[in-house]
Design a protein around this motif. Structure first.
Motif, PDB file in Angstrom:
ATOM      1  N   LEU A 168       0.941  -1.456  -0.244  1.00  0.00           N
ATOM      2  CA  LEU A 168       0.199  -0.116   0.073  1.00  0.00           C
ATOM      3  C   LEU A 168       1.496   1.272  -0.159  1.00  0.00           C
ATOM      4  N   GLU A 169       0.379   2.368  -1.096  1.00  0.00           N
ATOM      5  CA  GLU A 169       1.845   3.283  -1.160  1.00  0.00           C
ATOM      6  C   GLU A 169       0.860   4.583  -1.496  1.00  0.00           C
ATOM      7  N   GLN A 170       0.862   5.537  -0.573  1.00  0.00           N
ATOM      8  CA  GLN A 170      -0.016   7.090  -0.317  1.00  0.00           C
ATOM      9  C   GLN A 170       0.652   7.668  -1.597  1.00  0.00           C
ATOM     10  N   SER A 171       1.181   7.715  -2.277  1.00  0.00           N
ATOM     11  CA  SER A 171       1.598   8.855  -3.264  1.00  0.00           C
ATOM     12  C   SER A 171       1.304   7.474  -4.923  1.00  0.00           C
TER      13      SER A 171
ATOM     14  N   GLY B 191      20.105   5.328   2.464  1.00  0.00           N
ATOM     15  CA  GLY B 191      20.598   4.706   1.509  1.00  0.00           C
ATOM     16  C   GLY B 191      19.860   3.320   0.899  1.00  0.00           C
ATOM     17  N   THR B 192      20.450   3.836  -0.519  1.00  0.00           N
ATOM     18  CA  THR B 192      19.575   2.633  -1.495  1.00  0.00           C
ATOM     19  C   THR B 192      20.337   1.440  -1.421  1.00  0.00           C
ATOM     20  N   PRO B 193      21.454   1.104  -1.216  1.00  0.00           N
ATOM     21  CA  PRO B 193      21.233  -0.304  -0.285  1.00  0.00           C
ATOM     22  C   PRO B 193      21.519  -0.928   0.055  1.00  0.00           C
TER      23      PRO B 193
HETATM   24  C1  LIG Z   1      18.409  14.565  -1.683  1.00  0.00           C
HETATM   25  C2  LIG Z   1      18.168  12.993  -1.570  1.00  0.00           C
HETATM   26  C3  LIG Z   1      19.740  12.569  -1.526  1.00  0.00           C
HETATM   27  C4  LIG Z   1      20.127  11.397  -1.350  1.00  0.00           C
HETATM   28  N1  LIG Z   1      20.946  10.637  -1.345  1.00  0.00           N
HETATM   29  C5  LIG Z   1      21.578   9.646  -1.455  1.00  0.00           C
HETATM   30  C6  LIG Z   1      22.561   8.735  -2.657  1.00  0.00           C
HETATM   31  O1  LIG Z   1      23.136   9.514  -2.775  1.00  0.00           O
HETATM   32  N2  LIG Z   1      22.936   7.576  -2.560  1.00  0.00           N
HETATM   33  C7  LIG Z   1      22.007   6.347  -1.390  1.00  0.00           C
HETATM   34  O2  LIG Z   1      22.277   5.560  -0.900  1.00  0.00           O
HETATM   35  N3  LIG Z   1      20.976   7.217  -1.200  1.00  0.00           N
HETATM   36  C8  LIG Z   1      20.714   8.460  -0.513  1.00  0.00           C
HETATM   37  N4  LIG Z   1      19.270   9.043  -0.387  1.00  0.00           N
HETATM   38  C9  LIG Z   1      18.677   8.393   0.464  1.00  0.00           C
HETATM   39  C10 LIG Z   1      18.390   6.774  -0.369  1.00  0.00           C
HETATM   40  O3  LIG Z   1      17.263   8.044  -0.853  1.00  0.00           O
HETATM   41  C11 LIG Z   1      17.219   6.598   1.733  1.00  0.00           C
HETATM   42  O4  LIG Z   1      17.486   6.395   2.140  1.00  0.00           O
HETATM   43  C12 LIG Z   1      16.501   5.797   1.227  1.00  0.00           C
HETATM   44  O5  LIG Z   1      15.965   5.411  -1.324  1.00  0.00           O
HETATM   45  C13 LIG Z   1      14.989   5.126   1.378  1.00  0.00           C
HETATM   46  O6  LIG Z   1      14.508   4.502   1.728  1.00  0.00           O
HETATM   47  P1  LIG Z   1      12.952   2.790   2.039  1.00  0.00           P
HETATM   48  O7  LIG Z   1      12.824   2.105   1.760  1.00  0.00           O
HETATM   49  O8  LIG Z   1      13.106   3.983   3.023  1.00  0.00           O
HETATM   50  O9  LIG Z   1      11.946   4.221   1.537  1.00  0.00           O
HETATM   51  P2  LIG Z   1      11.129   4.952   0.961  1.00  0.00           P
HETATM   52  O10 LIG Z   1      12.391   6.111   0.294  1.00  0.00           O
HETATM   53  O11 LIG Z   1      11.831   6.731   2.415  1.00  0.00           O
HETATM   54  O12 LIG Z   1      10.153   5.261   0.976  1.00  0.00           O
HETATM   55  C14 LIG Z   1       8.895   5.238   1.811  1.00  0.00           C
HETATM   56  C15 LIG Z   1       7.465   5.461   1.624  1.00  0.00           C
HETATM   57  O13 LIG Z   1       6.866   4.911   1.323  1.00  0.00           O
HETATM   58  C16 LIG Z   1       5.199   5.659   1.349  1.00  0.00           C
HETATM   59  N5  LIG Z   1       4.540   6.199   2.563  1.00  0.00           N
HETATM   60  C17 LIG Z   1       4.722   6.647   3.878  1.00  0.00           C
HETATM   61  N6  LIG Z   1       3.676   6.927   4.857  1.00  0.00           N
HETATM   62  C18 LIG Z   1       3.055   5.766   4.508  1.00  0.00           C
HETATM   63  C19 LIG Z   1       1.308   5.298   4.974  1.00  0.00           C
HETATM   64  N7  LIG Z   1       1.181   6.086   6.173  1.00  0.00           N
HETATM   65  N8  LIG Z   1       0.943   4.533   4.315  1.00  0.00           N
HETATM   66  C20 LIG Z   1       1.562   4.837   2.569  1.00  0.00           C
HETATM   67  N9  LIG Z   1       2.658   4.739   2.325  1.00  0.00           N
HETATM   68  C21 LIG Z   1       3.531   5.428   2.790  1.00  0.00           C
HETATM   69  C22 LIG Z   1       6.170   7.251   0.624  1.00  0.00           C
HETATM   70  O14 LIG Z   1       5.551   7.583   0.380  1.00  0.00           O
HETATM   71  C23 LIG Z   1       6.990   6.358   0.254  1.00  0.00           C
HETATM   72  O15 LIG Z   1       7.042   5.975  -1.130  1.00  0.00           O
HETATM   73  C24 LIG Z   1      19.140  10.571  -0.379  1.00  0.00           C
HETATM   74  C25 LIG Z   1      18.048  10.821  -0.134  1.00  0.00           C
HETATM   75  C26 LIG Z   1      17.419  12.040  -0.195  1.00  0.00           C
HETATM   76  C27 LIG Z   1      15.770  13.069  -0.561  1.00  0.00           C
END
Ligand SMILES: Cc1cc2nc3c(=O)[nH]c(=O)nc-3n(C[C@H](O)[C@H](O)[C@H](O)COP(=O)(O)OP(=O)(O)OC[C@H]3O[C@@H](n4cnc5c(N)ncnc54)[C@H](O)[C@@H]3O)c2cc1C
Length: 500
Positions: free
Chosen positions: A32-35, A480-482
């Motif tokens: 479930l994704e809010q966006s 971070g992505t990885p």
């Molecule tokens: C400006 C910026 C630069 C970055 N630079 C780097 C980089 O160079 N290299 C690197 O490795 N990492 C980088 N990062 C970090 C990396 O992008 C993130 O750590 C990683 O992508 C987060 O993944 P995540 O799985 O935590 O999910 P997130 O990306 O936090 O996604 C969570 C999802 O949950 C959804 N959501 C939230 N609440 C709810 C709800 N209540 N109900 C349903 N859906 C919900 C959101 O819409 C979102 O789609 C950067 C991030 C940013 C913003």
């Protein structure tokens, strides 16, 4: 009988990776994704004919996706087209000097020699120690769940080099760099990596210096934009009959006798499941979606004790001409002192720093498909506070912020930027909060210092609520992505072992 075996809240990298493995194993999974999109922070958007990355600009540790796709019985290359970045960085100094760090270690040694001949020995030592530390701190820890003190001890026993190099856990990034390099210029060229963990060199744990080594094991960019990574995982997930619903905000995790039993959405739907996986900020998950009344007191206290991580405003510019950059990443050079000052004298006081961390990312150097012909994309990323002092808020200072960043690049680093801009979009910390529901625009969930990493970070398997699992930035491995992708792999493996 539940509606689904597993429900995942959020389609970020952690949620998608976890979902794909579960679906592949025959677990009936719903994300479930809010966006309206997958990827969360790691997304790309279309704006005025340009494809802009809203968050990350490159990836390290590409092998994490190779492990994920191998588990999915697939090849990464069939889903994501990774391009290797070389040089890894270029640097611009305010007196107009340029230098770069190529992927090749020997070539970087030459750059170090030009900057400071006295530091060549230090570089050789750094490479020697870095390769061992890369195995322990990054490769080995990436797939070791940290649930108990025993897990940490076993990790230590399996990695005997760790006990010899334990000091890098306890000293700060700044001291670790000083142990290798004498020249301030060389140290400054590596200092920005502290912000990869979301902290200035004075606060970041010392082991993060070895990210300056792991860069040389490969930095990549996915063709088509960073959003191609989640899109590739989403494709595999759907091929395994995984289901995603967009525009569905989860507002409640339903519990039954301390066990996760399903969710409620903002539109009022209740969906039951055997397992709930949260890919959102851990504090929001526990304190808002489960609720204080349904948690043991220790869990409430623990969640309250975590600080949100830093924020990263991202200014995305479409350019009608290249502005003289020669690498995907260009770092506007700052001293270590500036990097610390950006945190202590600016961010913590609600002020936006003018120096300390300014990264220019120009992905069209490798991937021309992101912009109209002969045009380029440029992201300007800085560290900044969520709360601004002096009664200001991010919405009222948008133009001021954009102008100030362009001024820094033009006046301090002598790049002809303003007259080349044909498109501009700014995502402030407030925008990240609105778009992705990230509290305070905290891009790494919660802060990543020693007191909130490994077993001290919210765990992948919840200790407070049965059948609740956490993935993403605010759980083990951090932002971070990885790392977030790896957290999804770890969670899926655990769920398959423990529940299905
Ligand atoms: C400006 C910026 C630069 C970055 N630079 C780097 C980089 O160079 N290299 C690197 O490795 N990492 C980088 N990062 C970090 C990396 O992008 C993130 O750590 C990683 O992508 C987060 O993944 P995540 O799985 O935590 O999910 P997130 O990306 O936090 O996604 C969570 C999802 O949950 C959804 N959501 C939230 N609440 C709810 C709800 N209540 N109900 C349903 N859906 C919900 C959101 O819409 C979102 O789609 C950067 C991030 C940013 C913003």
């Amino acid at each position: 009988m539940s509606d689904y075996d597993a429900i995942i809240i959020g389609a970020g990298l952690g949620g998608l990776a976890c979902g794909a493995i579960l679906a592949r194993s025959g677990v009936k999974t719903l994300i479930l994704e809010q966006s309206g999109n997958t990827g969360g922070c790691c997304s790309s958007i279309q704006h005025d004919g340009f494809t802009f990355d809203i968050g990350p600009s490159v990836v390290e540790f590409k092998w994490v996706w190779d492990i994920l796709f191998e588990k999915l019985g697939r090849k990464t290359a069939d889903y994501i087209d990774f391009i290797e970045i070389d040089p890894i960085y270029s640097f611009i100094t305010s007196d107009g000097k340029r230098f770069s760090y190529p992927a090749d270690l020997t070539k970087t040694r030459k750059t170090i020699e030009t900057l400071s001949p006295d530091d060549v020995k230090g570089w050789d030592k750094f490479v020697r120690i870095g390769s061992g530390m890369s195995e322990i701190f990054f490769k080995s820890s990436m797939f070791t769940p940290m649930m108990t003190l025993r897990d940490m001890m076993i990790f230590g026993i399996k990695n005997p080099l760790l006990s010899l190099k334990l000091k890098y856990v306890f000293i700060n990034f700044e001291s670790a760099l000083k142990g290798f390099f004498k020249s301030e210029a060389v140290r400054a060229s590596m200092g920005m990596h502290a912000y990869y963990l979301g902290l200035p060199p004075a606060l970041c744990p010392g082991y993060a210096v070895f990210l300056c080594y792991t860069d040389h094991e490969g930095v990549h960019y996915p063709k088509g934009g960073m959003g191609s990574i989640p899109k590739g995982i989403e494709k595999a997930y759907r091929e395994e009959d995984g289901e995603i619903r967009f525009g569905e905000r989860v507002i409640k995790i339903i519990t039954d006798k301390n066990r996760a039993a399903g969710i409620r959405t903002a539109s009022g739907k209740e969906i039951t499941s055997r397992v709930v996986i949260s890919n959102i900020n851990a504090k929001t998950c526990y304190l808002d979606l489960i609720g204080r009344d349904y948690l043991p007191r220790w869990a409430v206290k623990a969640m309250e004790s975590y600080e949100y991580s830093f924020a990263n405003p991202n200014l995305m510019l479409g350019l009608k001409d290249q502005i003289g950059l020669d690498a995907h990443h260009t770092v506007c050079h700052s001293t270590i002192e500036d990097m610390n000052s950006a945190w202590f004298d600016y961010c913590l006081k609600g002020k936006i720093p003018s120096r300390g961390f300014l990264l220019l990312s120009c992905p069209t150097i490798e991937d021309h498909s992101l912009a109209p012909e002969n045009h380029h994309c440029l992201n300007i990323v800085t560290v900044a506070p969520y709360r601004l002092s002096g009664g200001k808020d991010w919405d009222s200072i948008r133009e001021e912020y954009i102008e100030s960043r362009i001024d820094i690049v033009e006046k301090e680093f002598h790049l002809n930027l303003r007259e080349n801009i044909v498109a501009a979009k700014l995502n402030t910390p407030k925008d990240f909060e609105r778009m992705l529901l990230q509290p305070e625009g905290a891009i790494f969930g919660i802060q990543f210092d020693n007191a909130s990493s490994m077993i001290f970070r919210p765990r992948i398997r919840s200790g407070a609520i049965k059948n609740l699992y956490l993935v993403g930035s605010s759980t083990h491995l951090g932002g971070g992505t990885p790392t977030t992708t790896a957290s999804g792999i770890l969670a899926a493996d655990m769920i398959l072992r423990e529940v299905f």
